[in-house]
Design a protein around this motif. Sequence first.
Motif, PDB file in Angstrom:
ATOM      1  N   ILE A 269       0.796  -1.225   0.000  1.00  0.00           N
ATOM      2  CA  ILE A 269       0.000   0.000   0.000  1.00  0.00           C
ATOM      3  C   ILE A 269       0.833   1.281   0.000  1.00  0.00           C
ATOM      4  O   ILE A 269       0.341   2.348  -0.313  1.00  0.00           O
ATOM      5  CB  ILE A 269      -0.949  -0.046   1.224  1.00  0.00           C
ATOM      6  N   VAL A 270       2.110   1.167   0.338  1.00  0.00           N
ATOM      7  CA  VAL A 270       2.937   2.374   0.422  1.00  0.00           C
ATOM      8  C   VAL A 270       3.314   2.830  -0.996  1.00  0.00           C
ATOM      9  O   VAL A 270       3.645   2.002  -1.849  1.00  0.00           O
ATOM     10  CB  VAL A 270       4.207   2.097   1.254  1.00  0.00           C
ATOM     11  N   ALA A 271       3.213   4.122  -1.246  1.00  0.00           N
ATOM     12  CA  ALA A 271       3.512   4.670  -2.574  1.00  0.00           C
ATOM     13  C   ALA A 271       4.927   4.258  -2.997  1.00  0.00           C
ATOM     14  O   ALA A 271       5.851   4.217  -2.175  1.00  0.00           O
ATOM     15  CB  ALA A 271       3.380   6.191  -2.556  1.00  0.00           C
ATOM     16  N   ASP A 272       5.074   3.959  -4.289  1.00  0.00           N
ATOM     17  CA  ASP A 272       6.345   3.431  -4.803  1.00  0.00           C
ATOM     18  C   ASP A 272       7.551   4.262  -4.391  1.00  0.00           C
ATOM     19  O   ASP A 272       8.601   3.727  -4.037  1.00  0.00           O
ATOM     20  CB  ASP A 272       6.310   3.348  -6.333  1.00  0.00           C
ATOM     21  N   LEU A 273       7.402   5.585  -4.427  1.00  0.00           N
ATOM     22  CA  LEU A 273       8.554   6.447  -4.173  1.00  0.00           C
ATOM     23  C   LEU A 273       9.041   6.358  -2.727  1.00  0.00           C
ATOM     24  O   LEU A 273      10.168   6.722  -2.425  1.00  0.00           O
ATOM     25  CB  LEU A 273       8.204   7.905  -4.495  1.00  0.00           C
ATOM     26  N   GLU A 274       8.151   5.875  -1.833  1.00  0.00           N
ATOM     27  CA  GLU A 274       8.503   5.800  -0.410  1.00  0.00           C
ATOM     28  C   GLU A 274       8.677   4.367   0.068  1.00  0.00           C
ATOM     29  O   GLU A 274       8.966   4.139   1.233  1.00  0.00           O
ATOM     30  CB  GLU A 274       7.393   6.409   0.445  1.00  0.00           C
ATOM     31  N   ALA A 275       8.460   3.411  -0.831  1.00  0.00           N
ATOM     32  CA  ALA A 275       8.380   2.009  -0.386  1.00  0.00           C
ATOM     33  C   ALA A 275       9.753   1.434  -0.079  1.00  0.00           C
ATOM     34  O   ALA A 275      10.708   1.635  -0.818  1.00  0.00           O
ATOM     35  CB  ALA A 275       7.695   1.180  -1.467  1.00  0.00           C
TER      36      ALA A 275
ATOM     37  N   PHE B 142      -1.765   7.593   8.066  1.00  0.00           N
ATOM     38  CA  PHE B 142      -2.262   7.671   6.691  1.00  0.00           C
ATOM     39  C   PHE B 142      -2.391   6.278   6.082  1.00  0.00           C
ATOM     40  O   PHE B 142      -3.426   5.914   5.517  1.00  0.00           O
ATOM     41  CB  PHE B 142      -1.336   8.536   5.825  1.00  0.00           C
ATOM     42  N   TYR B 143      -1.340   5.470   6.210  1.00  0.00           N
ATOM     43  CA  TYR B 143      -1.393   4.157   5.563  1.00  0.00           C
ATOM     44  C   TYR B 143      -2.329   3.186   6.296  1.00  0.00           C
ATOM     45  O   TYR B 143      -2.924   2.311   5.677  1.00  0.00           O
ATOM     46  CB  TYR B 143       0.016   3.602   5.361  1.00  0.00           C
TER      47      TYR B 143
ATOM     48  N   LEU C  38      -3.641   9.284  17.636  1.00  0.00           N
ATOM     49  CA  LEU C  38      -3.469   8.445  16.456  1.00  0.00           C
ATOM     50  C   LEU C  38      -4.815   8.156  15.782  1.00  0.00           C
ATOM     51  O   LEU C  38      -4.952   8.267  14.551  1.00  0.00           O
ATOM     52  CB  LEU C  38      -2.802   7.125  16.860  1.00  0.00           C
ATOM     53  N   PHE C  39      -5.818   7.818  16.591  1.00  0.00           N
ATOM     54  CA  PHE C  39      -7.105   7.395  16.025  1.00  0.00           C
ATOM     55  C   PHE C  39      -7.765   8.508  15.221  1.00  0.00           C
ATOM     56  O   PHE C  39      -8.372   8.255  14.175  1.00  0.00           O
ATOM     57  CB  PHE C  39      -8.037   6.910  17.148  1.00  0.00           C
ATOM     58  N   ALA C  40      -7.669   9.745  15.701  1.00  0.00           N
ATOM     59  CA  ALA C  40      -8.316  10.855  14.988  1.00  0.00           C
ATOM     60  C   ALA C  40      -7.740  10.984  13.576  1.00  0.00           C
ATOM     61  O   ALA C  40      -8.464  11.231  12.610  1.00  0.00           O
ATOM     62  CB  ALA C  40      -8.126  12.162  15.767  1.00  0.00           C
ATOM     63  N   GLN C  41      -6.429  10.770  13.446  1.00  0.00           N
ATOM     64  CA  GLN C  41      -5.805  10.881  12.121  1.00  0.00           C
ATOM     65  C   GLN C  41      -6.195   9.709  11.227  1.00  0.00           C
ATOM     66  O   GLN C  41      -6.404   9.867  10.018  1.00  0.00           O
ATOM     67  CB  GLN C  41      -4.283  10.959  12.267  1.00  0.00           C
ATOM     68  N   ILE C  42      -6.283   8.512  11.804  1.00  0.00           N
ATOM     69  CA  ILE C  42      -6.706   7.351  11.008  1.00  0.00           C
ATOM     70  C   ILE C  42      -8.124   7.575  10.475  1.00  0.00           C
ATOM     71  O   ILE C  42      -8.403   7.374   9.291  1.00  0.00           O
ATOM     72  CB  ILE C  42      -6.671   6.055  11.851  1.00  0.00           C
TER      73      ILE C  42
ATOM     74  N   GLU D  60      -9.722  10.323   9.916  1.00  0.00           N
ATOM     75  CA  GLU D  60      -9.785  11.379   8.901  1.00  0.00           C
ATOM     76  C   GLU D  60      -9.418  10.826   7.527  1.00  0.00           C
ATOM     77  O   GLU D  60     -10.074  11.108   6.524  1.00  0.00           O
ATOM     78  CB  GLU D  60      -8.826  12.509   9.310  1.00  0.00           C
ATOM     79  N   VAL D  61      -8.352  10.021   7.471  1.00  0.00           N
ATOM     80  CA  VAL D  61      -7.919   9.439   6.199  1.00  0.00           C
ATOM     81  C   VAL D  61      -8.960   8.438   5.690  1.00  0.00           C
ATOM     82  O   VAL D  61      -9.322   8.442   4.501  1.00  0.00           O
ATOM     83  CB  VAL D  61      -6.546   8.745   6.362  1.00  0.00           C
TER      84      VAL D  61
END
Lengths: 317, 317
Positions: A169-175, A243-244, A274-278, A280-281
């Motif tokens: 799931i992680v974007a290629d540029l960051e994987a 995010f992920y 942590l939960f609030a950010q999860i 939101e995404v």
Amino acid sequence: MSESLFVGVDLGGTSIKVGLCNDAGDLIRKYEGPTQADGGADAVLSNIAAYVKELVPPGTPEWDAVKGVGIGIAGFLNIPEGIIDFSPNLPFKNVPVTQIMEEKIGKPIKINNDANVAALGEAWGGAGKNIPNCVCYTLGTGVGGGIILNNRLIEGSTGMAGELGHLSIVADLEAIQCGCGKTGCLETVSSATGIIRMARDAVERGDRTSLTFVEGDLTAKDVFDAAKGGDEVSQRIVSRAAFYLGKSMAAVAVVVNPQRFIVGGGVSRAGEFLFAQIREVFDKLTPGNAKSGVEIVAAQLGNDAGVVGAAGLFLRA
Amino acid sequence: MSESLFVGVDLGGTSIKVGLCNDAGDLIRKYEGPTQADGGADAVLSNIAAYVKELVPPGTPEWDAVKGVGIGIAGFLNIPEGIIDFSPNLPFKNVPVTQIMEEKIGKPIKINNDANVAALGEAWGGAGKNIPNCVCYTLGTGVGGGIILNNRLIEGSTGMAGELGHLSIVADLEAIQCGCGKTGCLETVSSATGIIRMARDAVERGDRTSLTFVEGDLTAKDVFDAAKGGDEVSQRIVSRAAFYLGKSMAAVAVVVNPQRFIVGGGVSRAGEFLFAQIREVFDKLTPGNAKSGVEIVAAQLGNDAGVVGAAGLFLRA
């Protein structure tokens, strides 16, 4: 006594936890003793039998009400045949556990892997109680998972269902590469290991962060504490882990459409931050019908999830 | 006659297909007639009853052996209560179909949405026969899906399970908006609509491609034909559609761990040319335990999947 009771065993490398549950998933009482893995497989299995009999003495009405003993085990298992093929932390190789334990205890035995069992415990007796469809994440050294649909644990064709840490799931540029050999797996970012790696990278890069001044080995808790205290580098690391996780839940939501996501494990202790950010995404990335009414909540049972879920194998697997 | 029989109804905007199945998912015979949607809901429901009775005449031993009639419907359904909330191509709004049809036919009725029903048909009587865990993709105007675990159709908490077309999977730099409002959904790339869009974009950009010389509206088949003929632009479009299909299957594999992926719908007629590319990507992106023994195969039932799956609702939902 007409009530049905179930015993759950959480077989760890250091200690063995055993617990007695009723048929509603409530933990009545528990007991714990050392694994003594050095003694070999038979000593470990004899310990399990001894601790189960300590928990529920044979000959009592409670013992008679016990309908089965479930065991959660970290390792590669042949679940239908009840065999431990191999376990990284235990002296087991091709051991027919179900057969041996049925002889030692005289009750039906079921085994399953520890991540599935912990998920089942939360779903049956914890944060998923009375919710037929839920998905559990365990954020620890890796990211574990378990899926309960129509009140039943989903195993899949080779027992790999719910391996959510290996969602690519992680974007290629960051994987980066995962221990499983693939790149971009969720657990490379959203596990304690992933968070610590990102923190070390930031320190080594010379980013301006209070993490530079942490003494001893960096922990995921250090990163959350710094983020809550306003450290921007730590906030970015937490946001990325969140995010992920949220993105993976958006994917899971359109595949199995659960009503509740339950998040446990050490990393989840970061709490609402942590939960609030999860959430939101997840809200941003999930189609309306798949997110309406869906809750993302913290696990409730902590270390008891393993024994409760193991007991639940007889009703819910 | 002690055998159990089941009738399936595929309710479309133009025609109604009905089929008789045995309890092994074999289609014994079928019948088809016009929907006559202009006549309103009651006329359509009377047509269903008439076609079912044409298929299996009441009073015969076969009729007595029919245990139920399942109906697959495109639209927003309240499945447990048997109500069509709304259907885009049919004159139904808040119609209690199950109740009305039980009165007209005198047999138990079940409804479900057309994508789930087609998946169930393939799993029960087609390419998934005797495979307890399989996942079906239908590649048409959109990308539909359906998931069968332990021989049962998975619906999820709000009926959104298996909405594989809305897996958010396309890399951010290439993602466009989907009809669902999100960006990066699988069906923006891997549906016929997505393939045609990429082809038109290439032509409009002035890419050197034989698609420029296709007369009339471009179709997905034009793109596959050009790709097979060596057109590089078309080959890139097909590869992209295949890449995201394979990537989505890698995600589905670690969530529900099926033994077989079944791919149907118009786009799947591209055949081995497409399937070989999907398999290559899946193999590359899926952890070993989740891909071992997993097959990616073509659907077998074509347009019959709907009636077979609808009949299967009584045994498999």
